[in-house]
Enzyme design. Structure first.
Site, PDB file in Angstrom:
ATOM      1  N   GLU A  55       9.659  28.271  -5.525  1.00 41.96           N
ATOM      2  CA  GLU A  55       8.295  28.191  -4.999  1.00 41.96           C
ATOM      3  C   GLU A  55       8.373  27.944  -3.498  1.00 41.96           C
ATOM      4  O   GLU A  55       9.021  26.977  -3.101  1.00 41.96           O
ATOM      5  CB  GLU A  55       7.538  27.037  -5.675  1.00 41.96           C
ATOM      6  CG  GLU A  55       7.198  27.363  -7.111  1.00 41.96           C
ATOM      7  CD  GLU A  55       6.657  26.185  -7.902  1.00 41.96           C
ATOM      8  OE1 GLU A  55       6.614  25.066  -7.373  1.00 41.96           O
ATOM      9  OE2 GLU A  55       6.287  26.388  -9.054  1.00 41.96           O
ATOM     10  N   HIS A  67       1.244  26.202  -7.464  1.00 44.46           N
ATOM     11  CA  HIS A  67       1.578  24.994  -8.234  1.00 44.46           C
ATOM     12  C   HIS A  67       0.537  23.893  -7.994  1.00 44.46           C
ATOM     13  O   HIS A  67       0.848  22.818  -7.464  1.00 44.46           O
ATOM     14  CB  HIS A  67       2.986  24.508  -7.856  1.00 44.46           C
ATOM     15  CG  HIS A  67       3.590  23.592  -8.892  1.00 44.46           C
ATOM     16  ND1 HIS A  67       4.928  23.553  -9.174  1.00 44.46           N
ATOM     17  CD2 HIS A  67       3.027  22.673  -9.726  1.00 44.46           C
ATOM     18  CE1 HIS A  67       5.170  22.662 -10.113  1.00 44.46           C
ATOM     19  NE2 HIS A  67       4.023  22.105 -10.464  1.00 44.46           N
ATOM     20  N   ARG A  73       6.883  25.465 -15.742  1.00 42.63           N
ATOM     21  CA  ARG A  73       7.881  25.646 -14.689  1.00 42.63           C
ATOM     22  C   ARG A  73       8.266  27.123 -14.649  1.00 42.63           C
ATOM     23  O   ARG A  73       8.410  27.773 -15.690  1.00 42.63           O
ATOM     24  CB  ARG A  73       9.139  24.813 -14.967  1.00 42.63           C
ATOM     25  CG  ARG A  73       8.985  23.315 -14.727  1.00 42.63           C
ATOM     26  CD  ARG A  73       8.731  22.976 -13.251  1.00 42.63           C
ATOM     27  NE  ARG A  73       8.584  21.553 -13.001  1.00 42.63           N
ATOM     28  CZ  ARG A  73       7.423  20.898 -12.977  1.00 42.63           C
ATOM     29  NH1 ARG A  73       6.278  21.534 -13.168  1.00 42.63           N
ATOM     30  NH2 ARG A  73       7.401  19.595 -12.726  1.00 42.63           N
TER      31      ARG A  73
HETATM   32  O1  LIG Z   1       4.031  19.985 -12.064  1.00 42.92           O
HETATM   33  C1  LIG Z   1       3.477  18.960 -12.259  1.00 42.92           C
HETATM   34  C2  LIG Z   1       4.027  17.888 -13.041  1.00 42.92           C
HETATM   35  O2  LIG Z   1       5.210  17.962 -13.385  1.00 42.92           O
HETATM   36  O3  LIG Z   1       3.304  16.934 -13.327  1.00 42.92           O
END
Ligand SMILES: O=CC(=O)O
Length: 328
Positions: free
Chosen positions: A273, A292, A244
């Protein structure tokens, strides 16, 4: 006569960027009565009462007190994905609902992205790609060299299922593996042969050529990597973040990259993001950012859906829950 009524599941939408994939709908409909947010908003209490579960995909639907108050029979919130920092766990559980996630479904695809970012940054793949594809390029004049990941030291912060899969892949590159985790993972160490536990993050940062972040975002990991931590890293080191964005102090990272405190960064996650278009990290040549996409594969999405179904059915049928999130 009609069979047993299927449990109602609230979803954000079908299709679109944050929707359930069209190709998964048929499978889901064999177990559940899917109700989209649009249908829900137009509906009356009778439909609200049918809803036993909410499926959260890509952070949506947003679950707030108002929504929870309108679902008297909610039993479970099934998050597709492993990270649950977008959910107010305490609030949800105060309404008597369980929370589940899908750690198994995402581990391979996210570990792959970690390796892809590490290799891309080490070998300056994105810069190379621009040169090779630019209409201005007449001949290949590359005035820089990359570094090899083979036999380099990789420091993994967070030895959960994704961290472990990263380490397994790194082994195939003959990397020297250090890891830090709240608790030492002896079983993983045995399976990884040679992975060394660093009790302190400091030690890991000082020794690693590549540092990969694979922790959950919590109040303890918020800005875990700041100015002090970056200054402990080697000036030749590369930081990779696949968990994150808020785990890193991005202002400190921008400064460190500009001032040669570390060599480069490769990020699949940022906070927010996307980053504002004038953010300093977007101006730097020694940064790679992807949108992401750790879990953005056909396989991961299918497995996330299957795992969410298994979790939800387990809760609704009072069976052991494969992946329950502890709200504390
Ligand atoms: O970011 C992706 C997840 O949390 O699986």
């Amino acid at each position: 006569m009609g069979g047993k009524e299927l449990p109602g599941v609230l979803i954000f939408e079908i299709g679109g960027a944050a929707g359930i994939l069209e190709s998964h709908v048929e499978f889901l409909k064999t177990h559940f009565n899917l109700i989209t947010m649009k249908e829900f908003q137009k509906s009356k209490e009778e439909l609200h009462e049918k809803i036993k579960s909410i499926f959260v995909f890509d952070g949506r639907p947003l679950i707030d007190r108002q929504l929870l108050e309108s679902l008297p029979n909610l039993k479970v919130v099934g998050n597709s994905g492993v990270g649950v920092n977008h959910l107010d766990l305490k609030l949800i559980s105060s309404f008597g609902a369980k929370i589940t996630n899908t750690p198994h479904a995402v581990s391979d695809s996210t570990a792959d992205i970690g390796m892809a970012l590490m290799l891309a940054s080490a070998r300056r793949l994105v810069e190379g790609c621009h040169i090779a594809m630019s209409p201005q390029t007449k001949h290949f004049a590359v005035d820089w060299l990359g570094v090899e990941v083979t036999r380099a030291t990789l420091g993994i912060i967070g030895m959960g299922s994704i961290g472990y899969k990263v380490a397994k892949r790194a082994k195939a590159f003959d990397m020297n593996i250090l890891y830090h985790n709240r608790n030492r993972r002896k079983e993983e160490e045995e399976r990884l042969v040679g992975a060394t536990y660093c009790k302190s993050i400091e030690e890991l940062l000082q020794q690693s050529d590549f540092v990969m972040l694979v922790v959950s975002l919590t109040s303890e990991t918020y800005k875990l990597i700041g100015k002090r931590e970056l200054e402990l890293m080697k000036p030749t080191a590369i930081l990779i973040n696949i968990c994150r964005g808020a785990v890193v102090d991005q202002d400190a990272l921008g400064e460190a990259l500009q001032n040669g405190i570390i060599k480069a960064a490769a990020l699949d996650v940022t906070d927010p993001e996307p980053l504002p278009r004038d953010h300093q990290l977007l101006q730097l040549k020694n940064v790679i950012i992807t949108p992401h996409i750790g879990t953005a594969t056909v396989q991961a999405l299918r497995m996330m859906t299957e795992e969410t179904v298994e979790n939800t059915l387990a809760v609704l049928n009072d069976l052991p829950i494969p992946s329950e999130v502890n709200p504390n």
